[in-house]
Design a protein around this motif. Structure first.
Motif, PDB file in Angstrom:
ATOM      1  N   ALA A  70      17.241  13.965 -26.219  1.00 41.00           N
ATOM      2  CA  ALA A  70      16.271  14.565 -25.234  1.00 41.00           C
ATOM      3  C   ALA A  70      15.742  13.350 -24.588  1.00 41.00           C
ATOM      4  CB  ALA A  70      15.085  15.230 -25.978  1.00 41.00           C
ATOM      5  N   GLY A  71      15.372  13.656 -23.178  1.00 40.61           N
ATOM      6  CA  GLY A  71      14.764  12.585 -22.360  1.00 40.61           C
ATOM      7  C   GLY A  71      15.065  12.768 -20.998  1.00 40.61           C
ATOM      8  N   GLU A  72      14.280  12.029 -20.168  1.00 42.46           N
ATOM      9  CA  GLU A  72      14.585  11.970 -18.800  1.00 42.46           C
ATOM     10  C   GLU A  72      16.029  11.274 -18.247  1.00 42.46           C
ATOM     11  OE1 GLU A  72      12.580  13.859 -16.784  1.00 42.46           O
ATOM     12  OE2 GLU A  72      11.262  14.163 -18.166  1.00 42.46           O
ATOM     13  N   GLY A  73      16.230  11.241 -17.307  1.00 38.52           N
ATOM     14  CA  GLY A  73      17.485  10.530 -16.428  1.00 38.52           C
ATOM     15  C   GLY A  73      18.525  11.141 -16.918  1.00 38.52           C
ATOM     16  N   ASP A  74      19.645  10.254 -17.389  1.00 34.69           N
ATOM     17  CA  ASP A  74      20.839  10.937 -17.906  1.00 34.69           C
ATOM     18  C   ASP A  74      20.776  11.811 -18.868  1.00 34.69           C
ATOM     19  OD1 ASP A  74      22.153   9.526 -15.641  1.00 34.69           O
ATOM     20  OD2 ASP A  74      22.900   7.742 -16.553  1.00 34.69           O
TER      21      ASP A  74
ATOM     22  N   GLN B 246      13.011  20.789 -10.826  1.00 35.51           N
ATOM     23  CA  GLN B 246      12.734  22.103 -11.150  1.00 35.51           C
ATOM     24  C   GLN B 246      12.740  22.110 -12.497  1.00 35.51           C
ATOM     25  OE1 GLN B 246      11.627  24.543  -9.123  1.00 35.51           O
ATOM     26  NE2 GLN B 246      11.806  23.076  -7.259  1.00 35.51           N
ATOM     27  N   VAL B 247      13.306  21.253 -13.194  1.00 36.73           N
ATOM     28  CA  VAL B 247      13.909  21.508 -14.620  1.00 36.73           C
ATOM     29  C   VAL B 247      12.589  20.657 -15.374  1.00 36.73           C
ATOM     30  CG1 VAL B 247      15.245  20.626 -16.561  1.00 36.73           C
ATOM     31  CG2 VAL B 247      16.251  21.306 -14.387  1.00 36.73           C
ATOM     32  N   LYS B 248      11.887  21.421 -16.285  1.00 39.34           N
ATOM     33  CA  LYS B 248      10.732  20.956 -17.003  1.00 39.34           C
ATOM     34  C   LYS B 248      11.011  20.834 -18.422  1.00 39.34           C
ATOM     35  CE  LYS B 248       8.752  21.684 -13.012  1.00 39.34           C
ATOM     36  NZ  LYS B 248       8.135  20.470 -12.035  1.00 39.34           N
ATOM     37  N   ASN B 249      12.012  20.790 -18.972  1.00 34.23           N
ATOM     38  CA  ASN B 249      12.343  20.857 -20.367  1.00 34.23           C
ATOM     39  C   ASN B 249      13.229  19.709 -20.788  1.00 34.23           C
ATOM     40  OD1 ASN B 249      14.875  21.907 -19.562  1.00 34.23           O
ATOM     41  ND2 ASN B 249      14.041  23.960 -19.796  1.00 34.23           N
ATOM     42  N   CYS B 250      13.352  18.616 -20.316  1.00 34.89           N
ATOM     43  CA  CYS B 250      14.230  17.524 -20.430  1.00 34.89           C
ATOM     44  C   CYS B 250      14.122  16.956 -21.807  1.00 34.89           C
ATOM     45  CB  CYS B 250      14.002  16.263 -19.383  1.00 34.89           C
ATOM     46  SG  CYS B 250      14.691  16.669 -17.792  1.00 34.89           S
ATOM     47  N   LEU B 251      12.690  17.119 -22.229  1.00 32.95           N
ATOM     48  CA  LEU B 251      12.258  16.688 -23.858  1.00 32.95           C
ATOM     49  C   LEU B 251      12.819  17.602 -24.720  1.00 32.95           C
ATOM     50  CD1 LEU B 251       8.795  15.066 -22.999  1.00 32.95           C
ATOM     51  CD2 LEU B 251      11.018  14.068 -22.831  1.00 32.95           C
ATOM     52  N   ILE B 252      13.364  18.937 -24.447  1.00 36.58           N
ATOM     53  CA  ILE B 252      13.687  19.728 -25.422  1.00 36.58           C
ATOM     54  C   ILE B 252      15.172  19.877 -25.587  1.00 36.58           C
ATOM     55  CG2 ILE B 252      13.892  22.135 -25.761  1.00 36.58           C
ATOM     56  CD1 ILE B 252      11.311  22.513 -24.202  1.00 36.58           C
ATOM     57  N   LYS B 253      15.687  19.492 -26.732  1.00 38.97           N
ATOM     58  CA  LYS B 253      17.080  19.427 -27.178  1.00 38.97           C
ATOM     59  C   LYS B 253      17.936  20.865 -27.027  1.00 38.97           C
ATOM     60  CE  LYS B 253      17.149  15.365 -29.893  1.00 38.97           C
ATOM     61  NZ  LYS B 253      17.715  14.859 -31.040  1.00 38.97           N
ATOM     62  N   GLU B 254      17.548  21.905 -27.372  1.00 39.40           N
ATOM     63  CA  GLU B 254      17.917  23.381 -27.451  1.00 39.40           C
ATOM     64  C   GLU B 254      16.972  24.313 -26.930  1.00 39.40           C
ATOM     65  OE1 GLU B 254      18.227  24.537 -32.173  1.00 39.40           O
ATOM     66  OE2 GLU B 254      19.366  22.432 -31.576  1.00 39.40           O
ATOM     67  N   LYS B 255      17.407  25.477 -26.831  1.00 38.90           N
ATOM     68  CA  LYS B 255      16.702  26.660 -26.531  1.00 38.90           C
ATOM     69  C   LYS B 255      15.771  27.177 -27.522  1.00 38.90           C
ATOM     70  CE  LYS B 255      19.931  29.796 -25.790  1.00 38.90           C
ATOM     71  NZ  LYS B 255      20.488  30.936 -25.218  1.00 38.90           N
ATOM     72  N   VAL B 256      14.701  27.417 -27.233  1.00 41.50           N
ATOM     73  CA  VAL B 256      13.663  28.027 -28.421  1.00 41.50           C
ATOM     74  C   VAL B 256      14.277  29.168 -29.190  1.00 41.50           C
ATOM     75  CG1 VAL B 256      11.357  29.123 -28.839  1.00 41.50           C
ATOM     76  CG2 VAL B 256      11.736  27.178 -26.949  1.00 41.50           C
ATOM     77  N   ARG B 257      14.201  29.129 -30.421  1.00 41.13           N
ATOM     78  CA  ARG B 257      14.762  30.261 -31.372  1.00 41.13           C
ATOM     79  C   ARG B 257      13.891  31.198 -31.375  1.00 41.13           C
ATOM     80  NH1 ARG B 257      19.809  29.042 -30.794  1.00 41.13           N
ATOM     81  NH2 ARG B 257      20.164  26.904 -30.856  1.00 41.13           N
ATOM     82  N   LYS B 258      14.332  32.632 -31.014  1.00 39.40           N
ATOM     83  CA  LYS B 258      13.450  33.590 -31.485  1.00 39.40           C
ATOM     84  C   LYS B 258      13.775  34.468 -32.541  1.00 39.40           C
ATOM     85  CE  LYS B 258      12.645  34.233 -26.344  1.00 39.40           C
ATOM     86  NZ  LYS B 258      12.853  35.300 -25.308  1.00 39.40           N
TER      87      LYS B 258
END
Length: 556
Positions: A75-79, A115-127
């Motif tokens: 996770a993280g910004e940039g590449d 527009q992308v606000k979830n760069c610090l998230i690795k994967e989709k939230v599990r429901k």
């Protein structure tokens, strides 16, 4: 470590860099395992980490991932925000979004990086998922189990309101999983004129031979009608271009409220074209349309219809169709509103490019195609509404040679069309796809600005229309309601020349409704600080019509 290759993004660099990330993570884990192995073993100590090989590392990465799901290694910004991987049966597939874009984990697609606000998230939230199928029933008949095993009534699942304490009853609600979904098509029950479906969605209504079916072409325009586009419409629908039955060619206009000139809307309706609803606000937040309540949809669409009826003097109850802004389908809420507000049809749902293309269908039964598009929310329940499905168009320059490309629904989204010559070839190819197969109605869906800003495209389109009408005696440019009228009462090409519903407002003549419309400078409490112009042949209302005051009378 195996990587698949794809031509969609910059994959070579992505594969190299992502594999380097994998090696870095695996080496760190193995170093930790080696260090732990060298330490003296104490009683009750935590077992040392295991040395990680390629297969076990990949298995761990892919554990609990959904089919086709993209996720980040770091996770993280940039590449790091551009790089994602996917688990496949042949190994790990890596992609990197192009420069200026980042990968949106929730949308599962590349988007503009701001527009992308979830760069610090690795994967989709599990429901949490409900327990819908077990070998032994957990609940009594008519009830189903939440994720925690609590039983609630089946009808409460996927109704838009969390009824399980863990919310799991609203987490498995797509076309395949909604316990209350519409049944599969049953041709013995679904009978014309009120219902039409087929298992594949490609069958011709009335079981007519496709060669006997008139090829219908639906030209539509979205958004406001005003001085920016009325001249374009006059040039296109000039009273000279005629269908084989002698009537003027027709189109459908999905009108949004803000900036619309209602004297222009009234004139287009007088000429026999169809006016349909496209919302009051045209809310720029695309997610709004996916999550809007039944009441939100009613304010936007029934409110838009009321405004058009009043200020464009449309008194024949002919506004029966709608299209959602940004083609964002509103799920069951949208179609429940349509039933309650007596809308006849929707034209928002996009079908992926396929041969042969799809015919319109009613939503009493299940859609004959998958829900297409990122984060789309298609209806799953049974609804008494027609769907004028938006068949994607084939945008390849040379379909006999070029590799497969994703289709496009709105023509201005077919980004590889760069010249009038290309556009002309594109129109001919997609016409042939429909005309030589099952003659499903061909939809040409525009924003007028695309044609106005590219005169070469406009010239190519007018030339193509003239050529099609000159060459074919069985091709008709008709409104969407006229398409439904034909599906309800199928006619052969020879019979349709005398088809009465297609002769209404055949070739209107006479002066326009008003030579000098009123230009009203208005405000509304709902849009503080804004003064907006309303052009209408009627008297000016006290307030600018808006969501809670569509008549403009000031009564909220």
């Amino acid at each position: 470590m195996k990587f698949l290759w794809t031509s969609l993004f910059t994959v070579f660099l992505a594969s190299v860099l992502v594999e380097a990330q994998i090696n870095q993570i695996r080496n760190a884990q193995n170093a930790a395992a080696n260090n732990a192995a060298r330490r003296p073993v104490e009683a009750n100590a935590t077992p040392a980490p295991t040395i990680v090989d390629d297969d076990s590392f990949e298995k761990e990465l892919c554990k609990a991932k959904e089919a086709g799901e993209w996720f980040r290694l770091q996770a993280g910004e940039g590449d790091n925000c551009r790089d994602v991987i996917q688990c496949t049966s042949s190994g790990l597939q890596a992609i990197r979004c192009p420069a200026g874009l980042a990968f949106d984990i929730e949308k599962q697609t590349c988007d503009w990086k701001e527009q992308v606000k979830n760069c610090l998230i690795k994967e989709k939230v599990r429901k949490l998922r409900p327990i819908l199928s077990t070998d032994e029933p957990l609940c009594q008949e008519g009830m189903l189990a939440c994720h925690d095993g609590t039983c609630i009534e089946r009808s409460l699942f996927c109704n838009g309101v969390p009824d399980c304490t863990d919310g799991s009853d609203e987490n498995s609600c797509d076309l395949s999983n909604d316990p209350n979904r519409a049944p599969a098509c049953d041709p013995a029950v679904c009978l014309l004129p009120d219902c039409f479906c087929s298992e594949t969605g490609t069958e011709v209504p009335g079981k007519l031979d496709a060669k006997q079916v008139p090829q219908m072409i639906m030209v539509t325009f979205d958004d406001a009608i005003n001085n920016n586009n009325v001249e374009l419409y006059r040039d296109m629908f000039n009273g000279v271009r005629k269908n084989p039955n002698g009537c003027d060619i027709k189109a459908t206009f999905f009108v949004s409220h803000k900036y619309s000139n209602y004297s222009g809307v009234q004139e287009i309706h007088r000429k026999g074209h169809e006016i349909a609803a496209h919302s009051i606000t045209h809310n720029d937040d695309e997610s709004f349309w996916s999550t809007a309540s039944v009441d939100d949809w009613a304010k936007e669409m029934a409110g838009a219809r009321l405004i058009i009826d009043k200020f464009a003097n449309i008194t024949d109850n002919s506004i029966v169709g709608m299209r959602a802004p940004y083609l964002r389908v509103g799920g069951n809420n949208q179609f429940t509103m349509m039933e309650e507000q007596a809308f006849l049809y929707d034209s928002t749902i996009t079908a992926p490019l396929q041969n042969p293309p799809l015919w319109p269908y009613t939503l009493y039964f299940r859609m004959p195609h998958r829900c297409h598009g990122n984060l789309q929310k298609c209806p799953t329940r049974s609804h008494a509404v027609w769907e004028l499905v938006m068949n994607e168009l084939d945008r390849r320059e040379d379909p006999t040679f070029d590799e497969d490309l994703p289709g496009c629904a709105m023509i201005d989204s077919c980004s590889n069309i760069l010249s009038g010559e290309q556009f002309y070839a594109f129109l001919n190819h997609n016409f042939d796809r429909h005309y030589t197969q099952n003659r499903a109605p061909l939809g040409l869906f525009f924003h007028a600005a695309w044609l106005k800003n590219n005169p070469e495209f406009m010239d190519a389109f007018l030339f193509w229309m003239d050529e099609i009408l000159a060459k074919h005696s069985d091709v008709y440019f008709v409104t969407m309601t006229q398409v439904i009228q034909w599906v309800q009462n199928p006619q052969t090409s020879s019979e349709v020349k005398n088809f009465e519903p297609w002769k209404e407002k055949c070739s209107p003549v006479g002066p326009s409704a008003c030579a000098v419309p009123n230009s009203c400078a208005l405000t509304t409490k709902e849009l503080p600080g804004e003064t907006l112009r309303l052009h209408t042949c009627n008297r000016c209302p006290p307030n600018y019509p808006w969501l809670n005051d569509p008549s403009g009378d000031g009564f909220f």
